[in-house]
Design an enzyme around this catalytic site. Structure first.
Site, PDB file in Angstrom:
ATOM      1  N   LYS A 135       0.850  -1.133   0.017  1.00  0.00           N
ATOM      2  CA  LYS A 135      -0.027  -0.140  -0.109  1.00  0.00           C
ATOM      3  C   LYS A 135       0.747   1.223   0.077  1.00  0.00           C
ATOM      4  O   LYS A 135       0.613   2.365  -0.696  1.00  0.00           O
ATOM      5  CB  LYS A 135      -0.883  -0.116   1.352  1.00  0.00           C
ATOM      6  CG  LYS A 135      -2.181  -1.119   0.854  1.00  0.00           C
ATOM      7  CD  LYS A 135      -3.293  -0.907   1.963  1.00  0.00           C
ATOM      8  CE  LYS A 135      -4.344  -1.781   1.502  1.00  0.00           C
ATOM      9  NZ  LYS A 135      -5.386  -1.628   2.311  1.00  0.00           N
ATOM     10  N   LYS A 180      -4.616 -10.279  -6.219  1.00  0.00           N
ATOM     11  CA  LYS A 180      -5.947 -10.353  -5.443  1.00  0.00           C
ATOM     12  C   LYS A 180      -7.073  -9.426  -5.838  1.00  0.00           C
ATOM     13  O   LYS A 180      -6.803  -8.286  -6.233  1.00  0.00           O
ATOM     14  CB  LYS A 180      -5.724 -10.144  -3.901  1.00  0.00           C
ATOM     15  CG  LYS A 180      -6.354  -8.925  -3.228  1.00  0.00           C
ATOM     16  CD  LYS A 180      -6.104  -9.237  -1.774  1.00  0.00           C
ATOM     17  CE  LYS A 180      -6.445  -7.805  -0.948  1.00  0.00           C
ATOM     18  NZ  LYS A 180      -7.657  -7.391  -0.678  1.00  0.00           N
ATOM     19  N   LYS A 204     -10.480  -3.587  -3.970  1.00  0.00           N
ATOM     20  CA  LYS A 204     -11.384  -2.567  -3.960  1.00  0.00           C
ATOM     21  C   LYS A 204     -10.890  -1.302  -4.613  1.00  0.00           C
ATOM     22  O   LYS A 204     -11.328  -0.361  -5.426  1.00  0.00           O
ATOM     23  CB  LYS A 204     -11.611  -1.970  -2.638  1.00  0.00           C
ATOM     24  CG  LYS A 204     -12.756  -2.568  -1.676  1.00  0.00           C
ATOM     25  CD  LYS A 204     -12.603  -2.034  -0.258  1.00  0.00           C
ATOM     26  CE  LYS A 204     -13.437  -2.975   0.677  1.00  0.00           C
ATOM     27  NZ  LYS A 204     -12.824  -2.798   2.121  1.00  0.00           N
TER      28      LYS A 204
HETATM   29  P1  ATP Z   1      -8.648  -2.519   0.648  1.00  0.00           P
HETATM   30  O1  ATP Z   1      -7.650  -2.778  -0.636  1.00  0.00           O
HETATM   31  O2  ATP Z   1      -8.976  -1.226   1.103  1.00  0.00           O
HETATM   32  O3  ATP Z   1      -7.399  -3.210   1.711  1.00  0.00           O
HETATM   33  P2  ATP Z   1      -9.984  -5.167   0.749  1.00  0.00           P
HETATM   34  O4  ATP Z   1     -10.691  -5.647  -0.306  1.00  0.00           O
HETATM   35  O5  ATP Z   1      -8.557  -5.773   0.972  1.00  0.00           O
HETATM   36  O6  ATP Z   1      -9.757  -3.688   0.546  1.00  0.00           O
HETATM   37  P3  ATP Z   1     -10.715  -5.143   3.529  1.00  0.00           P
HETATM   38  O7  ATP Z   1     -11.704  -4.174   3.987  1.00  0.00           O
HETATM   39  O8  ATP Z   1      -9.039  -4.614   3.734  1.00  0.00           O
HETATM   40  O9  ATP Z   1     -10.938  -5.159   2.096  1.00  0.00           O
HETATM   41  O10 ATP Z   1     -10.672  -6.729   3.992  1.00  0.00           O
HETATM   42  C1  ATP Z   1     -11.886  -6.943   4.604  1.00  0.00           C
HETATM   43  C2  ATP Z   1     -12.124  -8.700   4.503  1.00  0.00           C
HETATM   44  O11 ATP Z   1     -11.793  -9.187   3.115  1.00  0.00           O
HETATM   45  C3  ATP Z   1     -10.746  -9.288   5.122  1.00  0.00           C
HETATM   46  O12 ATP Z   1     -11.011 -10.446   5.931  1.00  0.00           O
HETATM   47  C4  ATP Z   1      -9.739  -9.867   3.921  1.00  0.00           C
HETATM   48  O13 ATP Z   1      -8.925 -10.693   4.306  1.00  0.00           O
HETATM   49  C5  ATP Z   1     -10.876 -10.004   3.175  1.00  0.00           C
HETATM   50  N1  ATP Z   1     -10.500 -10.015   1.755  1.00  0.00           N
HETATM   51  C6  ATP Z   1     -10.126  -8.674   0.789  1.00  0.00           C
HETATM   52  N2  ATP Z   1      -9.737  -9.160  -0.407  1.00  0.00           N
HETATM   53  C7  ATP Z   1     -10.053 -10.501  -0.595  1.00  0.00           C
HETATM   54  C8  ATP Z   1      -9.869 -11.281  -1.618  1.00  0.00           C
HETATM   55  N3  ATP Z   1      -9.496 -10.885  -2.823  1.00  0.00           N
HETATM   56  N4  ATP Z   1     -10.264 -12.634  -1.350  1.00  0.00           N
HETATM   57  C9  ATP Z   1     -10.478 -13.147  -0.194  1.00  0.00           C
HETATM   58  N5  ATP Z   1     -10.691 -12.393   0.793  1.00  0.00           N
HETATM   59  C10 ATP Z   1     -10.569 -10.953   0.837  1.00  0.00           C
HETATM   60 MG    MG Z   2      -7.506  -5.187   2.705  1.00  0.00          MG
END
Ligand code: ATP
Ligand code: MG
Length: 348
Positions: A118, A210, A213
């Site tokens: 990040k 992965k 968002k």
């Molecule tokens: P950011 O990029 O802002 O970190 P994010 O998509 O990783 O967003 P988070 O709020 O950080 O979202 O994570 C929320 C939950 O979703 C966590 O338990 C994280 O491990 C899970 N998660 C995030 N992305 C994935 C993915 N691609 N596959 C499975 N689990 C995920």
């Molecule tokens: Mg995350």
């Protein structure tokens, strides 16, 4: 000492919730309600660790906080039986995080891959909060002395750090913990729950990244609020390779895009990759993708519709968060009082 079994997890109110968040985290949050007391948190203090133009500013933060809450409820989390709230309403998270900033070591945080990813190349310009993120995450979990934490695979390293922090606190303050009547250890070492066929959902455009968002391409992810047309288009355009689907799971290993789609199908259907390949192995991607579209629309459509209905009533959402925060705070306040006694902070 045996700790009371309790589940805690959080989701950041940043950007659009996607299929990775749903399958990696939220589906598990829902299932765990049957057997545990659960606390699910919209971690708004984590959201502001990235630059303001990335998290979007105050209006977007409020909107996203309510959207994540709506997604929890729409997916089947019961805020009456369990606890749903936003992090910033319970100040004990920040307070305990400070203590943990003083327990965690620079060397531990320097190893965190999420910070490296990040912060990017310009590390000098990353916020101090982004660096200290894992200490706040440890505080989120341990303010409730939670024993189980359902997360996606990407959060495994942060959970290991949480255990290291708990362990060092227990060791550094062992005598004081004992003297105050808490036995051998004040904090449990929380266990990550990372199971099933979709612990790491990958981008639909690039099987090595992965689903996230923050990806610039909306075609890389399926958002929980996407309508049937958008879901169908994104799955049809999802990157694949020319070979037919394999019949055995081992055949997926060198094919990340195929592996990802089969994993998504299995998780949505509540089955295993093996079972999916028994049905679709040997066939072309076109028919598998058509079945995946139908399944994804059937599962996600009602959730998206319910989210839309819920966010139209922000007063209701805010009342859920407020009531949840009061119940969460009752637990976190007890933890924090004990931590103050253990550390030696004089208190009223
Ligand atoms: P950011 O990029 O802002 O970190 P994010 O998509 O990783 O967003 P988070 O709020 O950080 O979202 O994570 C929320 C939950 O979703 C966590 O338990 C994280 O491990 C899970 N998660 C995030 N992305 C994935 C993915 N691609 N596959 C499975 N689990 C995920
Ligand atoms: Mg995350």
């Amino acid at each position: 000492m045996a700790f009371k079994q309790r589940v805690f997890s959080g989701v950041q109110p940043t950007g659009n919730l996607h299929l990775g968040n749903y399958l990696g985290a939220i589906v598990k949050f829902v299932a765990l309600q049957q057997h545990y007391d659960c606390i699910y948190c919209v971690v708004d203090m984590h959201a502001i660790t990235v630059p303001v133009n990335v998290w979007g500013g105050p209006d977007v933060l409020r909107k996203s906080t309510r959207e994540v809450t709506a997604a929890f409820i729409a997916s089947g989390i019961d805020p009456n039986k369990h606890i749903v709230f936003n992090q910033s309403q319970v100040h004990q998270h920040a307070e305990l995080a400070w203590v943990f900033n003083c327990v965690a070591r620079m060397g531990w945080l320097n190893r965190m891959t999420q910070f490296k990813e990040k912060a990017g190349k310009d590390r000098e310009n990353a916020s101090v909060g982004l660096f200290a993120y894992p200490a706040l995450m440890a505080a989120d979990i341990l303010a409730y002395r939670a024993t189980h934490v359902p997360v996606g695979e990407d959060q495994k390293q942060h959970l290991e750090l949480t255990r290291d922090i708990a362990q060092k606190f227990n060791k550094d303050y062992a005598a004081s913990i004992h003297a105050h009547g808490y036995g051998e250890a004040f904090f449990p070492l929380p266990e990550p729950l990372i199971t099933g066929p979709a612990t790491r959902v990958m981008s639909l455009r690039d099987g090595s990244k992965k689903m996230s968002k923050s990806d610039a391409s909306d075609y890389s992810r399926i958002n929980l609020t996407d309508d049937a047309d958008a879901i169908a288009q994104k799955i049809r355009k999802a990157k694949t390779d020319p070979a037919p689907l394999p019949s055995e799971e081992a055949g997926l290993a060198p094919r990340p895009e195929a592996d990802n789609l089969v994993g998504i199908y299995a998780a949505l259907a509540g089955t295993s990759k093996e079972a999916v390949l028994r049905e679709f192995g040997g066939g072309p991607f076109s028919s598998f993708k058509a079945a995946l579209v139908d399944l994804a629309v059937a599962k996600l459509g009602p959730i998206g519709a319910e989210m839309t209905r819920l966010v139209a009533d922000p007063a209701y959402i805010d009342s859920v968060l407020g009531e949840g925060a009061a119940r969460a705070q009752a637990i976190a306040a007890d933890t924090m009082k004990a931590v103050k006694d253990i550390v030696g902070f004089v208190r009223r």
